[in-house]
Motif scaffolding. Structure first.
Motif, PDB file in Angstrom:
ATOM      1  N   PHE B 110       0.819  -1.206   0.000  1.00  0.00           N
ATOM      2  CA  PHE B 110       0.000   0.000   0.000  1.00  0.00           C
ATOM      3  C   PHE B 110       0.857   1.262   0.000  1.00  0.00           C
ATOM      4  O   PHE B 110       0.461   2.292  -0.529  1.00  0.00           O
ATOM      5  CB  PHE B 110      -0.958  -0.012   1.196  1.00  0.00           C
ATOM      6  CG  PHE B 110      -1.789  -1.274   1.268  1.00  0.00           C
ATOM      7  CD1 PHE B 110      -2.216  -1.900   0.102  1.00  0.00           C
ATOM      8  CD2 PHE B 110      -2.120  -1.842   2.486  1.00  0.00           C
ATOM      9  CE1 PHE B 110      -2.959  -3.062   0.144  1.00  0.00           C
ATOM     10  CE2 PHE B 110      -2.876  -3.005   2.537  1.00  0.00           C
ATOM     11  CZ  PHE B 110      -3.291  -3.615   1.372  1.00  0.00           C
ATOM     12  N   ARG B 111       2.063   1.159   0.585  1.00  0.00           N
ATOM     13  CA  ARG B 111       2.937   2.323   0.595  1.00  0.00           C
ATOM     14  C   ARG B 111       3.488   2.594  -0.797  1.00  0.00           C
ATOM     15  O   ARG B 111       3.652   3.729  -1.214  1.00  0.00           O
ATOM     16  CB  ARG B 111       4.087   2.085   1.600  1.00  0.00           C
ATOM     17  CG  ARG B 111       4.962   3.264   1.857  1.00  0.00           C
ATOM     18  CD  ARG B 111       4.209   4.528   2.191  1.00  0.00           C
ATOM     19  NE  ARG B 111       3.942   4.728   3.619  1.00  0.00           N
ATOM     20  CZ  ARG B 111       2.967   5.504   4.065  1.00  0.00           C
ATOM     21  NH1 ARG B 111       2.185   6.139   3.218  1.00  0.00           N
ATOM     22  NH2 ARG B 111       2.763   5.646   5.355  1.00  0.00           N
ATOM     23  N   PHE B 112       3.778   1.487  -1.526  1.00  0.00           N
ATOM     24  CA  PHE B 112       4.417   1.657  -2.823  1.00  0.00           C
ATOM     25  C   PHE B 112       3.430   1.513  -3.983  1.00  0.00           C
ATOM     26  O   PHE B 112       3.830   1.302  -5.126  1.00  0.00           O
ATOM     27  CB  PHE B 112       5.574   0.660  -2.969  1.00  0.00           C
ATOM     28  CG  PHE B 112       6.699   0.934  -2.012  1.00  0.00           C
ATOM     29  CD1 PHE B 112       7.686   1.862  -2.318  1.00  0.00           C
ATOM     30  CD2 PHE B 112       6.756   0.293  -0.789  1.00  0.00           C
ATOM     31  CE1 PHE B 112       8.705   2.137  -1.430  1.00  0.00           C
ATOM     32  CE2 PHE B 112       7.775   0.550   0.105  1.00  0.00           C
ATOM     33  CZ  PHE B 112       8.751   1.475  -0.213  1.00  0.00           C
ATOM     34  N   GLY B 113       2.136   1.583  -3.670  1.00  0.00           N
ATOM     35  CA  GLY B 113       1.130   1.597  -4.739  1.00  0.00           C
ATOM     36  C   GLY B 113       1.060   0.306  -5.539  1.00  0.00           C
ATOM     37  O   GLY B 113       0.848   0.330  -6.741  1.00  0.00           O
ATOM     38  N   ILE B 114       1.275  -0.838  -4.877  1.00  0.00           N
ATOM     39  CA  ILE B 114       1.158  -2.124  -5.583  1.00  0.00           C
ATOM     40  C   ILE B 114      -0.300  -2.559  -5.495  1.00  0.00           C
ATOM     41  O   ILE B 114      -0.818  -2.791  -4.415  1.00  0.00           O
ATOM     42  CB  ILE B 114       2.087  -3.171  -4.947  1.00  0.00           C
ATOM     43  CG1 ILE B 114       3.536  -2.714  -5.096  1.00  0.00           C
ATOM     44  CG2 ILE B 114       1.868  -4.530  -5.573  1.00  0.00           C
ATOM     45  CD1 ILE B 114       4.502  -3.509  -4.280  1.00  0.00           C
ATOM     46  N   GLU B 115      -0.967  -2.647  -6.659  1.00  0.00           N
ATOM     47  CA  GLU B 115      -2.411  -2.887  -6.642  1.00  0.00           C
ATOM     48  C   GLU B 115      -2.801  -4.039  -7.546  1.00  0.00           C
ATOM     49  O   GLU B 115      -2.024  -4.470  -8.403  1.00  0.00           O
ATOM     50  CB  GLU B 115      -3.141  -1.633  -7.155  1.00  0.00           C
ATOM     51  CG  GLU B 115      -2.993  -0.444  -6.249  1.00  0.00           C
ATOM     52  CD  GLU B 115      -3.452   0.815  -6.933  1.00  0.00           C
ATOM     53  OE1 GLU B 115      -3.309   0.926  -8.166  1.00  0.00           O
ATOM     54  OE2 GLU B 115      -3.971   1.696  -6.225  1.00  0.00           O
ATOM     55  N   GLY B 116      -4.013  -4.485  -7.386  1.00  0.00           N
ATOM     56  CA  GLY B 116      -4.627  -5.449  -8.301  1.00  0.00           C
ATOM     57  C   GLY B 116      -3.802  -6.714  -8.457  1.00  0.00           C
ATOM     58  O   GLY B 116      -3.465  -7.375  -7.491  1.00  0.00           O
TER      59      GLY B 116
END
Lengths: 289, 333
Positions: B110-116
């Protein structure tokens, strides 16, 4: 002393090129169709069994069997995209994921039901031949497999770069609306792309049979491997897949040599986590804008 | 809680009460085998709820929840086998360890914007990483497995989770009921609405002043901790732990089936899903046994087909449809 490490690294590079070809298929599919093929490794294992059976039945060398297997996989991919997956294009990621996870489970366990859990070796006549360069020993099969992987990858690069259809597919990847506006048949191009992606994995699977014994349990492992490679290299980047493949090949070879072979994928996952955190778009990927 | 109760009409309330009564009285009529199937169903209701909080409500696709089951189970089993610390105490470190792993994964993602898809892969990578680690972890028995000894004299020690099938059935019932209650409470709490906002549109949620990072972190902490409790139950119910069995990706998939089939982001979806899937699997095994074609893998092929069919035909799950056709909700004011 150092030549041993060099030897291990070189073997890793050769294996990594075959890994790279497999990952290339995944990357092409994602880059264009925007669907993650979660059954990728399972398709590779089907190709391994196909090559194994062809060798056992009529003694066809996997390096030659690669061509008909890739062709058959192209057809399968084309039909699969047209019939099943096309309805899922543009749907939420978790729905695509679940559809293909379902397919992956069916393939792995279908193979388990047909062939049983034991690994099936393909005994090539030249399996134990090797080249001696200085004091380094390089397996002949690995060299052949790596060359074949490079040739297939180069053909794919050339197709995307120099043919009208290849250019059209790249147009779909770059700007879907634009591609549709100028009258490209997106559905057909998607099916072609999926076919090409599966052809890559079919060829890679046939080559893989010279390096590893076919077993149903390899499916999920190869899927993860392909994903790891593609994410390290950059999802959607074709050269990234090959670079990632070589990187993972070398890291596996070194980890297997210095620690235990069973711990090699631990290093791959470590590398994956590091790349996800430090450079989420992958080594060769473009930064999302 | 009362809000959930109030949202149901008379028929809904009646059905819920009947289900609870039937489950409570089932041991009076059920055979040992049937009781073991029901125990399994209730276990899947519980872990399904834990996963549902994260995927169904907060919208974070985790495909590595076996990690938390395995960690919870292993921590409790190690403390019991090697140090004689009972599960009622070791449940605290078990939950803490799993939540710590969840926190690391969540923080990184969540800190490094890892999504989906990327997030799903990160969770798989962590589970696989841990599986291989446990293969080489001597205190956990390595790849050879860890066994909780079966001791006749301890059978009545329910506080040490030593008991018979009946005991584990009621324990699973309590877990499942707690899982449903927690989901019902959270879905109507401030946090639950924050999750929905983040799931639907994170940018818009942020614009409304919701701290999306905190909300998602809470989701993974609660979900991993809850799942670890399920792992403790699983370990002491089965008494054997192998890394390949506890952390395998097929475990993660198995545990997400019920909420998907039942309906993501609904309170009763995971319940309905588990009550459909587990019996179907058992019936299938009986059928293939009877036909003499029970090969290893048959059950998994069936699960794979179920996934594909459900996600193609009813991507939102069966529960919302059932609830609608049975007309269980109170009409608007």
């Amino acid at each position: 002393m150092w030549s041993i490490y060099l030897n291990v690294i070189l073997q890793g590079v050769l294996t990594g090129l075959v890994y790279g070809l497999m990952a290339l298929g995944l990357s092409v599919i994602f880059g264009v169709v925007r669907v993650v093929n979660f059954a990728h490794g399972e398709f590779a294992v089907i190709a391994m069994y196909a090559a194994f059976l062809l060798f056992k039945a009529i003694g066809l060398d996997p390096l030659i069997a690669m061509a008909p297997i890739a062709a058959a996989f192209f057809v399968v991919g084309f039909v699969l995209q047209r019939s099943l997956i096309n309805a899922f294009v543009g749907r939420p990621e978790h729905e695509q994921f679940i559809l293909l996870v379902g397919l992956a489970i069916i393939i792995t366990n279908g193979l388990l039901m047909i062939f049983g859990p034991d690994a099936q070796p393909t005994q090539l006549p030249y399996a134990f031949d090797s080249y001696l360069i200085g004091d380094m020993i390089i397996d002949k099969v690995r060299v052949y497999a790596a060359i074949a992987a490079v040739v297939v990858s180069a053909a794919l690069f050339a197709f995307f770069r120099h043919t009208r259809t290849g250019t059209a597919i790249r147009a779909c990847a770059d700007n879907l609306t634009g591609a549709a506006v100028i009258g490209l048949n997106v559905k057909r191009l998607y099916a072609l792309t999926f076919g090409l992606g599966l052809a890559c994995v079919g060829a890679a699977g046939a080559l893989m049979v010279t390096l590893a014994d076919a077993a149903p349990s390899l499916g999920p492992a190869y899927t993860l491997l392909a994903f790891t490679i593609v994410i390290i290299g950059g999802l959607g980047s074709m050269s990234g897949a090959l670079v990632g493949g070589v990187l993972i090949g070398v890291s596996e070879a070194l980890a297997g040599f210095m620690f235990a072979p069973s711990m090699k994928s631990m290093f791959s996952f470590g590398l994956l986590i590091a790349v996800l955190v430090l450079r989420p778009q992958g080594l060769m990927g473009k930064k999302p804008t | 809680m009362t809000a959930l109760w109030d949202s149901m009409n008379g028929r809904g309330k009646l059905l819920l009460v009947l289900l609870i009564l039937a489950l409570l009285m089932a041991p009076m009529v059920a055979s040992r085998y049937l009781l073991s199937v029901l125990t399994l169903i209730l276990y899947f209701v519980y872990v399904g709820q834990a996963w549902n909080l994260m995927m169904g409500y907060a919208g974070q696709l985790s495909l590595g929840h076996a990690l938390y089951v395995g960690l919870g189970g292993y921590v409790a089993a190690i403390l019991w086998v090697h140090y004689g610390i009972g599960p009622w105490l070791s449940i605290v470190p078990a939950v803490a360890v799993a939540a710590a792993f969840g926190a690391v994964i969540g923080w990184l993602a969540f800190r490094f914007g890892i999504e989906g898809v990327y997030f799903a892969l990160l969770t798989i990578a962590f589970a696989e990483f841990t599986r291989i680690g446990f293969d080489h972890l001597a205190i956990a028995g390595g790849a050879g497995g860890l066994f909780i000894p079966y001791e006749e004299r301890r059978l009545g020690e329910w506080w040490n989770l030593r008991g018979n099938q009946l005991f584990f059935y009621y324990l699973a019932f309590v877990l499942a009921a707690a899982g449903v209650l927690i989901t019902a409470l959270l879905s109507r709490a401030r946090l639950g609405f924050q999750w929905l906002a983040v799931r639907e549109d994170e940018t818009a949620a942020r614009a409304l002043g919701i701290d999306a990072f905190r909300a998602k972190m809470k989701a993974i902490l609660i979900s991993s901790g809850m799942t670890a409790v399920g792992g403790v139950f699983y370990a002491f119910y089965n008494n054997t732990l192998f890394p390949a069995q506890m952390f395998d990706m097929s475990r993660s998939i198995e545990l997400i089936l019920a909420p998907i089939v039942g309906g993501l982001g609904t309170i009763f979806g995971p319940v309905v899903g588990a009550f459909i899937l587990t019996p179907l699997g058992e019936i299938l095994i009986m059928l293939t046994d009877w036909l003499g074609i029970n090969l290893p893998g048959v059950k998994a092929v069936f699960y794979g087909l179920t996934l594909m069919i459900i996600i193609s035909l009813v991507p939102t799950g069966v529960w919302p449809r059932i609830a609608q056709s049975l007309d269980l909700k109170k009409r608007g004011p």
